[in-house]
Design an enzyme around this catalytic site. Structure first.
Site, PDB file in Angstrom:
ATOM      1  N   THR A   1      -2.763  -1.012  -1.299  1.00 41.54           N
ATOM      2  CA  THR A   1      -2.233  -2.059  -0.629  1.00 41.54           C
ATOM      3  C   THR A   1      -0.866  -2.645  -1.264  1.00 41.54           C
ATOM      4  O   THR A   1      -0.808  -2.807  -2.296  1.00 41.54           O
ATOM      5  CB  THR A   1      -3.047  -3.129  -0.566  1.00 41.54           C
ATOM      6  OG1 THR A   1      -2.704  -4.444  -0.120  1.00 41.54           O
ATOM      7  CG2 THR A   1      -3.768  -3.573  -1.771  1.00 41.54           C
TER       8      THR A   1
ATOM      9  N   ARG B   1      -0.234 -12.071   2.799  1.00 43.75           N
ATOM     10  CA  ARG B   1      -1.089 -12.907   3.718  1.00 43.75           C
ATOM     11  C   ARG B   1      -1.958 -13.990   2.857  1.00 43.75           C
ATOM     12  O   ARG B   1      -2.050 -15.068   2.913  1.00 43.75           O
ATOM     13  CB  ARG B   1      -1.961 -12.249   4.700  1.00 43.75           C
ATOM     14  CG  ARG B   1      -2.679 -12.987   5.611  1.00 43.75           C
ATOM     15  CD  ARG B   1      -3.427 -12.197   6.688  1.00 43.75           C
ATOM     16  NE  ARG B   1      -3.785 -10.969   6.475  1.00 43.75           N
ATOM     17  CZ  ARG B   1      -3.820  -9.811   7.115  1.00 43.75           C
ATOM     18  NH1 ARG B   1      -3.421 -10.034   8.331  1.00 43.75           N
ATOM     19  NH2 ARG B   1      -4.430  -8.576   6.820  1.00 43.75           N
TER      20      ARG B   1
ATOM     21  N   ARG C   1      -7.662  -0.824  11.326  1.00 42.82           N
ATOM     22  CA  ARG C   1      -8.528  -1.982  10.786  1.00 42.82           C
ATOM     23  C   ARG C   1      -9.655  -1.729  11.857  1.00 42.82           C
ATOM     24  O   ARG C   1      -9.246  -2.192  13.144  1.00 42.82           O
ATOM     25  CB  ARG C   1      -7.877  -3.371  11.103  1.00 42.82           C
ATOM     26  CG  ARG C   1      -6.520  -3.380   9.988  1.00 42.82           C
ATOM     27  CD  ARG C   1      -6.223  -4.865   9.924  1.00 42.82           C
ATOM     28  NE  ARG C   1      -4.814  -5.096   9.370  1.00 42.82           N
ATOM     29  CZ  ARG C   1      -4.478  -4.881   8.154  1.00 42.82           C
ATOM     30  NH1 ARG C   1      -5.279  -4.732   7.013  1.00 42.82           N
ATOM     31  NH2 ARG C   1      -3.067  -4.992   7.862  1.00 42.82           N
TER      32      ARG C   1
ATOM     33  N   ASP D   1       0.018  -5.509  -1.185  1.00 40.18           N
ATOM     34  CA  ASP D   1      -0.122  -6.922  -1.626  1.00 40.18           C
ATOM     35  C   ASP D   1      -0.563  -6.966  -3.215  1.00 40.18           C
ATOM     36  O   ASP D   1      -0.533  -8.178  -3.563  1.00 40.18           O
ATOM     37  CB  ASP D   1      -1.310  -7.682  -0.954  1.00 40.18           C
ATOM     38  CG  ASP D   1      -0.650  -7.907   0.499  1.00 40.18           C
ATOM     39  OD1 ASP D   1       0.400  -7.742   0.970  1.00 40.18           O
ATOM     40  OD2 ASP D   1      -1.276  -8.321   1.432  1.00 40.18           O
TER      41      ASP D   1
ATOM     42  N   ASP E   1      -3.445  -7.460  -4.272  1.00 45.88           N
ATOM     43  CA  ASP E   1      -4.307  -8.632  -4.211  1.00 45.88           C
ATOM     44  C   ASP E   1      -5.821  -8.018  -4.626  1.00 45.88           C
ATOM     45  O   ASP E   1      -6.739  -8.618  -4.321  1.00 45.88           O
ATOM     46  CB  ASP E   1      -4.324  -9.376  -3.004  1.00 45.88           C
ATOM     47  CG  ASP E   1      -4.749  -8.528  -1.933  1.00 45.88           C
ATOM     48  OD1 ASP E   1      -4.789  -7.321  -2.017  1.00 45.88           O
ATOM     49  OD2 ASP E   1      -4.895  -9.256  -1.048  1.00 45.88           O
TER      50      ASP E   1
ATOM     51  N   GLY F   1      -3.979  -1.879   6.051  1.00 42.66           N
ATOM     52  CA  GLY F   1      -2.663  -1.845   6.247  1.00 42.66           C
ATOM     53  C   GLY F   1      -1.921  -0.444   5.494  1.00 42.66           C
ATOM     54  O   GLY F   1      -2.562  -0.228   4.436  1.00 42.66           O
TER      55      GLY F   1
ATOM     56  N   ASP G   1      -9.200  -4.730  -0.087  1.00 41.12           N
ATOM     57  CA  ASP G   1     -10.571  -5.262  -0.349  1.00 41.12           C
ATOM     58  C   ASP G   1     -11.535  -5.260   0.829  1.00 41.12           C
ATOM     59  O   ASP G   1     -12.622  -4.892   0.730  1.00 41.12           O
ATOM     60  CB  ASP G   1     -10.350  -6.633  -1.109  1.00 41.12           C
ATOM     61  CG  ASP G   1      -9.686  -7.729  -0.235  1.00 41.12           C
ATOM     62  OD1 ASP G   1      -8.892  -7.157   0.872  1.00 41.12           O
ATOM     63  OD2 ASP G   1      -9.674  -8.808  -0.204  1.00 41.12           O
TER      64      ASP G   1
HETATM   65  O1  F6P Z   1      -2.274  -5.979   3.808  1.00 44.17           O
HETATM   66  C1  F6P Z   1      -0.858  -5.888   3.568  1.00 44.17           C
HETATM   67  C2  F6P Z   1      -0.398  -6.738   4.776  1.00 44.17           C
HETATM   68  O2  F6P Z   1       1.060  -6.047   4.798  1.00 44.17           O
HETATM   69  C3  F6P Z   1      -0.060  -8.295   4.683  1.00 44.17           C
HETATM   70  O3  F6P Z   1       0.863  -8.518   3.699  1.00 44.17           O
HETATM   71  C4  F6P Z   1       0.073  -8.601   5.791  1.00 44.17           C
HETATM   72  O4  F6P Z   1      -0.290  -9.975   6.026  1.00 44.17           O
HETATM   73  C5  F6P Z   1      -0.700  -7.573   6.664  1.00 44.17           C
HETATM   74  O5  F6P Z   1      -0.810  -6.663   5.967  1.00 44.17           O
HETATM   75  C6  F6P Z   1      -0.169  -7.442   8.305  1.00 44.17           C
HETATM   76  O6  F6P Z   1      -1.093  -6.595   8.611  1.00 44.17           O
HETATM   77  P1  F6P Z   1      -0.501  -5.810  10.194  1.00 44.17           P
HETATM   78  O7  F6P Z   1       0.347  -4.988   9.883  1.00 44.17           O
HETATM   79  O8  F6P Z   1      -1.821  -5.494  10.529  1.00 44.17           O
HETATM   80  O9  F6P Z   1      -0.272  -6.999  11.181  1.00 44.17           O
END
Ligand code: F6P
Length: 327
Positions: A130, A176, A76, A132, A134, A15, A107
């Protein structure tokens, strides 16, 4: 593992997070300062597999420090989970003579980097990018500060309208697997309840706390829910609240991807610049396969392997603070 790094590749993966561009800029300019050739790998590991790699110069990264998103684009990449994909990716690097990599991502991206470096003996440095937050081994991740400030700004606005109508709002923020955005934005906006994936949601506890507030005519309430909360997110929580407490005027607001975009905050620009600079120095000093973090305002290096396994922990103190301040 080879020792002398002369051509390096930089990529952004997973992301996007505000501040990734500032990190790319720092890598490129530090690399050039030390006489390295720097290449930008487009769309994360996908670009590495498809040989979508471009040379980067000092001017290529002009006027990007303030921009959200990532000029290298991101993805991804499922193929990189397979040996075949990683082998093709190595072929692309070999063609250009790239012998060091800097990966800006979360990660999942580090897991790929660790595997890749072990299989193909290529030094990899990870930068935590990120929203998040995390990842263990760092107090900050690139993008978190901006994302959380975006959430705070939005929740403040929601409180205005909640206050005008005496409403309860269930607000979903990103995260998430981690509740940091919920925790920080919730505390900063005076949310009455905060639900996070790190703690199993006790819906009865939430209902009785709202009932108690209803009794004492406290009708303006904000419940901040991380998207990965085990109860199923804001919609699910609001559904139960509406059923059990029909007299409370309950609304849902999902903040979504606005939290990922926008101009990075000062903190994100500064940490991204420090981390990008440090990543290049790591490659030059032979400090391979580490994630560059910042702990107690000092650079901190965690083996990539450990950075992917451990998560940051949320202490009980945080949960106590929420309970006491939300009365
Ligand atoms: O990892 C960052 C994040 O924003 C998470 O909080 C979220 O669940 C995810 O990416 C969403 O990913 P995408 O934009 O691929 O749906």
């Amino acid at each position: 593992m080879q020792q002398k790094v002369s051509k390096i590749g930089v990529l952004t993966s997973g992301g996007d997070a505000p501040g990734m561009n500032a990190a790319v800029r720092a890598v490129v300019r530090t690399g050039i300062y030390y006489g390295l050739e720097v290449y930008g790998i487009m769309r994360g590991y996908s670009g590495m597999i498809e040989n979508d790699i471009v040379p980067l110069h000092s001017r290529s990264v002009a006027n990007i420090i303030q921009r959200g998103g990532t000029i290298l684009k991101t993805a991804r990449c499922k193929e990189f989970f397979e040996y075949e994909g990683r082998s093709r990716a190595f072929g692309s690097l070999k063609k250009l003579g790239i012998n060091g990599l800097i990966i800006i991502g979360g990660d999942g991206s580090f897991r790929g980097a660790h595997k890749f470096s072990t299989e193909f003996q290529i030094p990899c440095i990870g930068l935590p990018g990120t929203i998040d937050k995390d990842i263990a081994g760092t107090d900050f991740t690139i993008g978190f500060d901006t994302a959380v400030n975006t959430a705070v700004e939005a929740i403040d606005k929601i409180r205005d309208t909640a206050d005008a109508h005496d409403r309860l709002f269930v607000i979903e923020v990103m995260g998430r697997d981690a509740g940091y955005i919920a925790l920080h934005s919730g505390i900063a906006t005076g949310a009455e309840n905060i639900l996070i994936p790190e703690r199993k949601t006790d819906i009865e506890e939430l209902i009785s706390s709202l009932q108690e507030k209803e009794k004492r005519k406290k009708l303006v309430n904000l419940v901040v829910v991380a998207e990965g909360d085990n109860y199923g997110g804001a919609e699910e929580v609001a559904k139960v609240v509406k059923q059990r407490l029909p007299n409370i005027d309950t609304k849902v607001c999902i903040l979504g991807h606005i939290q990922r975009g926008g101009s990075p905050s000062c903190i994100d620009r500064v940490i991204a610049s420090r981390m990008g600079y440090s990543a290049v120095e790591c490659l030059l000093e032979g400090k391979f396969n580490v994630m560059v973090g910042i702990v107690n305002n000092k650079m901190h290096f965690t083996p990539l392997e450990k950075a992917v396994k451990a998560k940051q922990k949320i202490s009980d103190d945080w949960l106590r603070i929420i309970k006491i301040l939300a009365s």
